[in-house]
Design a protein around this motif. Sequence first.
Motif, PDB file in Angstrom:
ATOM      1  N   THR A 107      -3.285 -12.542  38.201  1.00  0.00           N
ATOM      2  CA  THR A 107      -3.518 -11.679  39.358  1.00  0.00           C
ATOM      3  C   THR A 107      -3.170 -12.365  40.662  1.00  0.00           C
ATOM      4  N   THR A 108      -2.931 -13.665  40.632  1.00  0.00           N
ATOM      5  CA  THR A 108      -2.524 -14.374  41.851  1.00  0.00           C
ATOM      6  C   THR A 108      -1.016 -14.343  42.061  1.00  0.00           C
ATOM      7  N   ALA A 109      -0.268 -13.770  41.146  1.00  0.00           N
ATOM      8  CA  ALA A 109       1.192 -13.724  41.272  1.00  0.00           C
ATOM      9  C   ALA A 109       1.578 -12.774  42.400  1.00  0.00           C
ATOM     10  N   ASP A 110       2.313 -13.292  43.348  1.00  0.00           N
ATOM     11  CA  ASP A 110       2.691 -12.452  44.494  1.00  0.00           C
ATOM     12  C   ASP A 110       3.923 -11.591  44.218  1.00  0.00           C
ATOM     13  N   ASN A 111       4.528 -11.752  43.053  1.00  0.00           N
ATOM     14  CA  ASN A 111       5.708 -10.936  42.739  1.00  0.00           C
ATOM     15  C   ASN A 111       5.441  -9.937  41.614  1.00  0.00           C
ATOM     16  N   GLY A 112       4.183  -9.571  41.425  1.00  0.00           N
ATOM     17  CA  GLY A 112       3.843  -8.556  40.434  1.00  0.00           C
ATOM     18  C   GLY A 112       2.897  -9.074  39.377  1.00  0.00           C
ATOM     19  N   THR A 113       1.977  -8.235  38.971  1.00  0.00           N
ATOM     20  CA  THR A 113       0.974  -8.618  37.971  1.00  0.00           C
ATOM     21  C   THR A 113       0.975  -7.609  36.832  1.00  0.00           C
ATOM     22  N   GLY A 114       0.113  -7.827  35.862  1.00  0.00           N
ATOM     23  CA  GLY A 114      -0.014  -6.911  34.728  1.00  0.00           C
ATOM     24  C   GLY A 114       0.780  -7.380  33.527  1.00  0.00           C
ATOM     25  N   ARG A 115       0.920  -6.488  32.550  1.00  0.00           N
ATOM     26  CA  ARG A 115       1.685  -6.810  31.338  1.00  0.00           C
ATOM     27  C   ARG A 115       3.166  -6.863  31.653  1.00  0.00           C
ATOM     28  N   MET A 116       3.801  -7.950  31.225  1.00  0.00           N
ATOM     29  CA  MET A 116       5.232  -8.125  31.461  1.00  0.00           C
ATOM     30  C   MET A 116       5.891  -8.711  30.235  1.00  0.00           C
ATOM     31  N   GLY A 117       7.196  -8.604  30.222  1.00  0.00           N
ATOM     32  CA  GLY A 117       7.967  -9.228  29.167  1.00  0.00           C
ATOM     33  C   GLY A 117       8.580 -10.523  29.655  1.00  0.00           C
ATOM     34  N   LEU A 118       8.671 -11.468  28.767  1.00  0.00           N
ATOM     35  CA  LEU A 118       9.373 -12.717  29.041  1.00  0.00           C
ATOM     36  C   LEU A 118      10.443 -12.875  27.969  1.00  0.00           C
ATOM     37  N   PHE A 119      11.685 -12.804  28.390  1.00  0.00           N
ATOM     38  CA  PHE A 119      12.815 -13.073  27.504  1.00  0.00           C
ATOM     39  C   PHE A 119      12.974 -14.585  27.555  1.00  0.00           C
ATOM     40  N   ASP A 120      12.275 -15.249  26.662  1.00  0.00           N
ATOM     41  CA  ASP A 120      12.028 -16.682  26.760  1.00  0.00           C
ATOM     42  C   ASP A 120      13.247 -17.540  26.419  1.00  0.00           C
ATOM     43  N   GLU A 121      13.941 -17.231  25.337  1.00  0.00           N
ATOM     44  CA  GLU A 121      15.074 -18.049  24.915  1.00  0.00           C
ATOM     45  C   GLU A 121      16.138 -17.175  24.256  1.00  0.00           C
ATOM     46  N   LEU A 122      17.390 -17.573  24.460  1.00  0.00           N
ATOM     47  CA  LEU A 122      18.533 -16.936  23.816  1.00  0.00           C
ATOM     48  C   LEU A 122      19.532 -18.036  23.503  1.00  0.00           C
ATOM     49  N   TYR A 123      19.901 -18.145  22.242  1.00  0.00           N
ATOM     50  CA  TYR A 123      20.853 -19.178  21.832  1.00  0.00           C
ATOM     51  C   TYR A 123      21.800 -18.611  20.793  1.00  0.00           C
ATOM     52  N   VAL A 124      23.084 -18.902  20.990  1.00  0.00           N
ATOM     53  CA  VAL A 124      24.110 -18.595  19.995  1.00  0.00           C
ATOM     54  C   VAL A 124      24.916 -19.876  19.803  1.00  0.00           C
ATOM     55  N   ASP A 125      25.041 -20.289  18.557  1.00  0.00           N
ATOM     56  CA  ASP A 125      25.793 -21.503  18.241  1.00  0.00           C
ATOM     57  C   ASP A 125      27.226 -21.381  18.753  1.00  0.00           C
ATOM     58  N   GLU A 126      27.777 -22.512  19.172  1.00  0.00           N
ATOM     59  CA  GLU A 126      29.121 -22.463  19.752  1.00  0.00           C
ATOM     60  C   GLU A 126      30.153 -21.926  18.774  1.00  0.00           C
ATOM     61  N   THR A 127      29.922 -22.039  17.474  1.00  0.00           N
ATOM     62  CA  THR A 127      30.859 -21.504  16.478  1.00  0.00           C
ATOM     63  C   THR A 127      30.878 -19.981  16.459  1.00  0.00           C
ATOM     64  N   ALA A 128      29.859 -19.363  17.060  1.00  0.00           N
ATOM     65  CA  ALA A 128      29.748 -17.900  17.019  1.00  0.00           C
ATOM     66  C   ALA A 128      29.811 -17.271  18.417  1.00  0.00           C
ATOM     67  N   ARG A 129      30.083 -18.055  19.425  1.00  0.00           N
ATOM     68  CA  ARG A 129      30.146 -17.503  20.781  1.00  0.00           C
ATOM     69  C   ARG A 129      31.398 -16.654  20.945  1.00  0.00           C
ATOM     70  N   GLY A 130      31.296 -15.657  21.805  1.00  0.00           N
ATOM     71  CA  GLY A 130      32.415 -14.765  22.051  1.00  0.00           C
ATOM     72  C   GLY A 130      32.479 -13.585  21.092  1.00  0.00           C
ATOM     73  N   LEU A 131      31.509 -13.483  20.214  1.00  0.00           N
ATOM     74  CA  LEU A 131      31.490 -12.393  19.233  1.00  0.00           C
ATOM     75  C   LEU A 131      30.478 -11.302  19.589  1.00  0.00           C
ATOM     76  N   LYS A 132      29.946 -11.357  20.790  1.00  0.00           N
ATOM     77  CA  LYS A 132      28.992 -10.354  21.306  1.00  0.00           C
ATOM     78  C   LYS A 132      27.612 -10.441  20.668  1.00  0.00           C
ATOM     79  N   LEU A 133      27.298 -11.543  19.983  1.00  0.00           N
ATOM     80  CA  LEU A 133      25.964 -11.691  19.405  1.00  0.00           C
ATOM     81  C   LEU A 133      24.905 -11.853  20.486  1.00  0.00           C
ATOM     82  N   GLY A 134      25.240 -12.534  21.582  1.00  0.00           N
ATOM     83  CA  GLY A 134      24.306 -12.655  22.699  1.00  0.00           C
ATOM     84  C   GLY A 134      23.957 -11.290  23.265  1.00  0.00           C
ATOM     85  N   GLN A 135      24.958 -10.426  23.384  1.00  0.00           N
ATOM     86  CA  GLN A 135      24.710  -9.063  23.872  1.00  0.00           C
ATOM     87  C   GLN A 135      23.857  -8.287  22.877  1.00  0.00           C
ATOM     88  N   GLN A 136      24.135  -8.430  21.599  1.00  0.00           N
ATOM     89  CA  GLN A 136      23.356  -7.726  20.583  1.00  0.00           C
ATOM     90  C   GLN A 136      21.904  -8.202  20.573  1.00  0.00           C
TER      91      GLN A 136
END
Length: 165
Positions: free
Chosen positions: A88-117
């Motif tokens: 409740t002390t957050a000055d940029n919004g409070t309440g239930r929120m989502g955190l997209f914490d981590e996204l990783y695609v191995d370099e062998t699979a980059r460019g195949l739109k898996l990050g977008q998927q």
Amino acid sequence: MKAEGIIRKAIPEDKYSFIEMVLKFTCYNREHHRKECRYDDFIQVLDAIKSKAIKTFTNRDDDVLILIAELNSKPVGYALARIYREETTADNGTGRMGLFDELYVDETARGLKLGQQLTDSVMIWMKSKGILRVKLHAYAWNTAARKLYERNGFTVYASSFEKFI
């Protein structure tokens, strides 16, 4: 033969693949940081991150999502998302929120739109949970990630600064 990418929720058998990818993600990030950032005991950092990944995978509940990206039946990426209650002390919004914490695609699979998927799947999950606001963090040097997030409607709301003395 064309590579076939699949996005799915993590299952118990994914535990070690997930941990391995988390550690690869950590090493990828470390390789791109300034040399001044590398003064710590990186083995200790990796051990701590491995422990955290095990705990996250083992103790996840309905407010934690781990997705696995597969290419030809082999795990090549993951996304980690959480739902949390902002203080409740957050000055940029409070309440239930989502955190997209981590996204990783191995370099062998980059460019195949898996990050977008993975991103699409995380956003669908967030919407299904009634989340209206999702935060994420990306390093300034990671232009590929920043472009992906901007293409998906994310905007910069804060900047972090550091100085070595």
